[in-house]
Enzyme design. Sequence first.
Site, PDB file in Angstrom:
ATOM      1  N   ALA A   1       0.819  -1.290   0.137  1.00 34.45           N
ATOM      2  CA  ALA A   1      -0.067  -0.126   0.104  1.00 34.45           C
ATOM      3  C   ALA A   1       0.657   1.113   0.181  1.00 34.45           C
ATOM      4  O   ALA A   1       0.422   2.137  -0.661  1.00 34.45           O
ATOM      5  CB  ALA A   1      -0.902   0.212   1.103  1.00 34.45           C
ATOM      6  N   GLY A   2       2.039   1.271   0.647  1.00 28.61           N
ATOM      7  CA  GLY A   2       2.685   2.472   0.908  1.00 28.61           C
ATOM      8  C   GLY A   2       3.591   2.676  -0.654  1.00 28.61           C
ATOM      9  O   GLY A   2       3.929   1.601  -1.052  1.00 28.61           O
TER      10      GLY A   2
ATOM     11  N   THR B   1       2.354  -1.128   9.306  1.00 33.20           N
ATOM     12  CA  THR B   1       2.039  -2.463   8.474  1.00 33.20           C
ATOM     13  C   THR B   1       1.185  -3.373   9.383  1.00 33.20           C
ATOM     14  O   THR B   1       0.359  -4.195   8.512  1.00 33.20           O
ATOM     15  CB  THR B   1       3.383  -3.289   8.611  1.00 33.20           C
ATOM     16  OG1 THR B   1       3.899  -3.029  10.099  1.00 33.20           O
ATOM     17  CG2 THR B   1       4.796  -2.791   7.706  1.00 33.20           C
TER      18      THR B   1
ATOM     19  N   ASP C   1       8.225  -4.982  -1.068  1.00 28.98           N
ATOM     20  CA  ASP C   1       9.312  -4.610  -1.493  1.00 28.98           C
ATOM     21  C   ASP C   1      10.549  -5.263  -1.204  1.00 28.98           C
ATOM     22  O   ASP C   1      11.580  -4.752  -1.031  1.00 28.98           O
ATOM     23  CB  ASP C   1       9.639  -3.109  -0.723  1.00 28.98           C
ATOM     24  CG  ASP C   1       9.916  -3.080   0.774  1.00 28.98           C
ATOM     25  OD1 ASP C   1       9.516  -4.254   1.414  1.00 28.98           O
ATOM     26  OD2 ASP C   1       9.784  -2.295   1.559  1.00 28.98           O
TER      27      ASP C   1
ATOM     28  N   GLY D   1      14.268  -3.382  11.794  1.00 32.78           N
ATOM     29  CA  GLY D   1      13.555  -4.069  13.142  1.00 32.78           C
ATOM     30  C   GLY D   1      14.640  -5.033  13.657  1.00 32.78           C
ATOM     31  O   GLY D   1      14.968  -5.933  13.188  1.00 32.78           O
TER      32      GLY D   1
ATOM     33  N   GLU E   1      11.505  -1.700  16.702  1.00 35.31           N
ATOM     34  CA  GLU E   1      11.870  -0.588  15.388  1.00 35.31           C
ATOM     35  C   GLU E   1      13.135   0.132  15.705  1.00 35.31           C
ATOM     36  O   GLU E   1      13.337   0.306  16.797  1.00 35.31           O
ATOM     37  CB  GLU E   1      10.893   0.098  14.843  1.00 35.31           C
ATOM     38  CG  GLU E   1       9.753  -0.759  14.408  1.00 35.31           C
ATOM     39  CD  GLU E   1      10.119  -1.645  13.168  1.00 35.31           C
ATOM     40  OE1 GLU E   1      10.557  -1.196  12.169  1.00 35.31           O
ATOM     41  OE2 GLU E   1      10.035  -2.905  13.414  1.00 35.31           O
TER      42      GLU E   1
ATOM     43  N   ARG F   1      10.699   7.210  -0.784  1.00 38.09           N
ATOM     44  CA  ARG F   1      12.389   7.360  -0.926  1.00 38.09           C
ATOM     45  C   ARG F   1      12.851   6.999  -2.363  1.00 38.09           C
ATOM     46  O   ARG F   1      14.088   7.066  -2.728  1.00 38.09           O
ATOM     47  CB  ARG F   1      13.028   6.555   0.142  1.00 38.09           C
ATOM     48  CG  ARG F   1      12.941   7.189   1.267  1.00 38.09           C
ATOM     49  CD  ARG F   1      13.591   6.605   2.555  1.00 38.09           C
ATOM     50  NE  ARG F   1      12.506   5.422   2.886  1.00 38.09           N
ATOM     51  CZ  ARG F   1      12.897   4.368   3.938  1.00 38.09           C
ATOM     52  NH1 ARG F   1      14.290   4.386   4.272  1.00 38.09           N
ATOM     53  NH2 ARG F   1      12.077   3.532   4.158  1.00 38.09           N
TER      54      ARG F   1
ATOM     55  N   ASN G   1      20.904 -15.476 -52.859  1.00 36.49           N
ATOM     56  CA  ASN G   1      21.968 -14.498 -52.599  1.00 36.49           C
ATOM     57  C   ASN G   1      21.173 -13.234 -52.652  1.00 36.49           C
ATOM     58  O   ASN G   1      20.936 -12.601 -53.638  1.00 36.49           O
ATOM     59  CB  ASN G   1      23.117 -14.580 -53.438  1.00 36.49           C
ATOM     60  CG  ASN G   1      24.346 -13.644 -53.118  1.00 36.49           C
ATOM     61  OD1 ASN G   1      25.121 -14.049 -52.203  1.00 36.49           O
ATOM     62  ND2 ASN G   1      24.309 -12.566 -53.717  1.00 36.49           N
TER      63      ASN G   1
ATOM     64  N   ASN H   1       9.326  -1.475 -49.380  1.00 39.52           N
ATOM     65  CA  ASN H   1       7.865  -2.234 -48.735  1.00 39.52           C
ATOM     66  C   ASN H   1       6.985  -1.044 -48.476  1.00 39.52           C
ATOM     67  O   ASN H   1       6.011  -1.459 -48.356  1.00 39.52           O
ATOM     68  CB  ASN H   1       8.417  -3.153 -47.716  1.00 39.52           C
ATOM     69  CG  ASN H   1       9.020  -2.341 -46.539  1.00 39.52           C
ATOM     70  OD1 ASN H   1       9.628  -1.307 -46.650  1.00 39.52           O
ATOM     71  ND2 ASN H   1       8.523  -2.816 -45.342  1.00 39.52           N
TER      72      ASN H   1
HETATM   73  C1  UD1 Z   1       9.357  -3.326   8.235  1.00 41.59           C
HETATM   74  C2  UD1 Z   1       9.461  -3.824   9.481  1.00 41.59           C
HETATM   75  C3  UD1 Z   1      10.850  -4.066  10.239  1.00 41.59           C
HETATM   76  C4  UD1 Z   1      11.573  -4.907   9.226  1.00 41.59           C
HETATM   77  C5  UD1 Z   1      11.519  -4.006   7.723  1.00 41.59           C
HETATM   78  C6  UD1 Z   1      12.209  -5.290   6.751  1.00 41.59           C
HETATM   79  C7  UD1 Z   1       7.483  -3.181  10.634  1.00 41.59           C
HETATM   80  C8  UD1 Z   1       6.667  -2.107  11.820  1.00 41.59           C
HETATM   81  N1  UD1 Z   1       8.692  -3.020  10.801  1.00 41.59           N
HETATM   82  O1  UD1 Z   1      10.021  -2.003   8.460  1.00 41.59           O
HETATM   83  O2  UD1 Z   1      10.752  -4.658  11.619  1.00 41.59           O
HETATM   84  O3  UD1 Z   1      13.034  -5.032   9.596  1.00 41.59           O
HETATM   85  O4  UD1 Z   1      10.440  -3.944   7.493  1.00 41.59           O
HETATM   86  O5  UD1 Z   1      12.362  -4.536   5.533  1.00 41.59           O
HETATM   87  O6  UD1 Z   1       6.559  -3.899  10.094  1.00 41.59           O
HETATM   88  N2  UD1 Z   1       3.098  -0.906   4.019  1.00 41.59           N
HETATM   89  C9  UD1 Z   1       1.560  -0.825   3.700  1.00 41.59           C
HETATM   90  N3  UD1 Z   1       0.885  -0.111   4.504  1.00 41.59           N
HETATM   91  C10 UD1 Z   1       1.301   0.724   5.576  1.00 41.59           C
HETATM   92  C11 UD1 Z   1       2.744   0.738   5.810  1.00 41.59           C
HETATM   93  C12 UD1 Z   1       3.340  -0.133   5.037  1.00 41.59           C
HETATM   94  O7  UD1 Z   1       1.111  -1.534   2.985  1.00 41.59           O
HETATM   95  O8  UD1 Z   1       0.412   1.471   6.213  1.00 41.59           O
HETATM   96  C13 UD1 Z   1       3.700  -1.683   3.023  1.00 41.59           C
HETATM   97  C14 UD1 Z   1       4.913  -1.049   2.261  1.00 41.59           C
HETATM   98  O9  UD1 Z   1       4.413  -0.733   0.971  1.00 41.59           O
HETATM   99  C15 UD1 Z   1       5.913  -1.991   2.211  1.00 41.59           C
HETATM  100  C16 UD1 Z   1       5.866  -2.796   3.473  1.00 41.59           C
HETATM  101  O10 UD1 Z   1       4.617  -2.677   4.137  1.00 41.59           O
HETATM  102  O11 UD1 Z   1       5.836  -2.802   1.246  1.00 41.59           O
HETATM  103  C17 UD1 Z   1       6.978  -2.409   4.428  1.00 41.59           C
HETATM  104  O12 UD1 Z   1       6.729  -1.182   4.815  1.00 41.59           O
HETATM  105  P1  UD1 Z   1       7.873  -0.237   5.188  1.00 41.59           P
HETATM  106  O13 UD1 Z   1       7.571   1.254   5.708  1.00 41.59           O
HETATM  107  O14 UD1 Z   1       8.934  -0.014   4.173  1.00 41.59           O
HETATM  108  O15 UD1 Z   1       8.527  -0.903   6.602  1.00 41.59           O
HETATM  109  P2  UD1 Z   1       9.952  -0.692   7.183  1.00 41.59           P
HETATM  110  O16 UD1 Z   1      10.159   0.643   7.970  1.00 41.59           O
HETATM  111  O17 UD1 Z   1      10.879  -1.235   6.017  1.00 41.59           O
HETATM  112 CA    CA Z   2      10.965  -1.409   3.900  1.00 42.70          CA
END
Ligand code: UD1
Ligand code: CA
Length: 466
Positions: free
Chosen positions: A10-11, A78, A102, A139, A154, A15, A376, A385
């Site tokens: 969803a995110g 998440t 991701d 995390g 985290e 970055r 040839n 063409n």
């Molecule tokens: C998260 C973990 C962290 C772990 C890391 C590994 C949590 C709180 N933290 O951190 O412990 O080490 O991944 O890469 O889970 N997403 C949604 N909706 C939201 C937020 C995020 O769908 O509201 C999705 C994002 O699109 C992404 C994934 O969840 O694909 C991870 O979100 P991200 O914000 O990158 O988490 P990290 O801070 O990396």
């Molecule tokens: Ca991430």
Amino acid sequence: MGRSAIVLAAGLGTRMKSKRHKVLHEVCGKPMILHILDELEKLELNQVIVVVGQQKEAVSAVVADRAEIAVQEQQLGTGHAVQAAAGLLNAENDTTVVLYGDAPLIRAETLERLLTEREAREASATVLTADVRNPHGLGRVILGSGGLVDRIVEEKDASPEEREIHLINTGIYAYQTSDLLDSLQHLTPENAQGEYYLTDTLEILRNAGKPVYAVQVDDEREIASVNDRAQLAVVEGILRERICEYWARQGVTIINPAHTYIGLDVKIGRDSVILPGSILEGKTVIGEDCVVGPNSRLSNVTLHDRVTVEQSVLVDSEVGSDTTVGPFAYVRPGSRIGEHVKIGDFVEIKNSAIGDCTKVSHLAYVGDAEIGQRVNIGCGVITVNYDGEHKHKTVVGDDSFVGSNVNLIAPVKIGKGAYLCAGSTITDEVPDDGFAIGRSRQVTKGDYVKAWKLKKGQNVRKGSRS
Ligand code: UD1
Ligand code: CA
């Protein structure tokens, strides 16, 4: 005893600094999210849910035929994202694997191990962890006794001591489905980021006296996640290396894997050699004993055995055995090139069939043509063409000879065994064994230059005609 999967996407991935959603960025030619769905497919799950939010139409369009879609309108973390999928989750499926969109390098074997571990140990959850040199931004996993996970903290919430921990959360979990659903209801956003953390479910389960285990990943490269484009390049590099290593173990010689780009759906036969700078894309299939490269791009191309392609670009085409292409040839979509053919330097072939043992040795354009066997095609031959509005076809029969610099004004048909004189512009049909010449006669004026030079007072060559 079924299994479900939830993939969080969803995110947006701020970055990445991109107009495109993060999970739609490609790794080795395929959107990240599809790498994950491909691996999940191997597990034969009963249900796959993708959580979308930002750019939900674009993400849904890519995954819709392979997953159910849950929408998380606002990205509050998440844990909140998994809550958005809870309503769709089939509670009859005993195990639910949750992963983030991701981290595209995870392999089905590793997921299977995580799931089996959960099931075999009757755990509330298993977390895939990794012991990494640089845990920055990730995390940290706080272990209790007996390999149990106490909680995940985290980085932004961690104490200085906790930040020293190198065991990290990969963001991949296998849950007992009902325990997941229960624990989700107790999440609160009381943390440094004000988010509903999925990771908090583990502490909630532990506090309820339920077992959560860490399962460590064997190969750290599998869990690399992408937050920005520098990490995207790292992930691309890891996968490229993995693919090259796979083909090397199947009997393909890859001179320099760092400069060889092989797509995931490509197939290569034994004893073929892939030289540096080669890009093999889409559903390209390469036979045995071929040599491709250097610096060649093949996209959706089939090469049969013992084909050589040097410094050339081939797209959506097929090349028969023992044929050589290049250097510097361009084979465009819809071309079928036969066996023992030579397509030489600076030749362009488009949407044409080239018969066995035919030679198109240099500097020719063959478009919308059907060229027979043992023909040839001389240097500089052009199929004309296109009349500005429509494309027309050229047919050249077996065993014909098309002299250098011939223009074949399509539509035109040349019979078998015909002979077309060099420099001819051919507009009319030529029968089998026919001879055609279509060029203006040469006019030679032997004294023209001499008279002109004398007039200007210049020397003339001794013995030149007067
Ligand atoms: C998260 C973990 C962290 C772990 C890391 C590994 C949590 C709180 N933290 O951190 O412990 O080490 O991944 O890469 O889970 N997403 C949604 N909706 C939201 C937020 C995020 O769908 O509201 C999705 C994002 O699109 C992404 C994934 O969840 O694909 C991870 O979100 P991200 O914000 O990158 O988490 P990290 O801070 O990396
Ligand atoms: Ca991430």
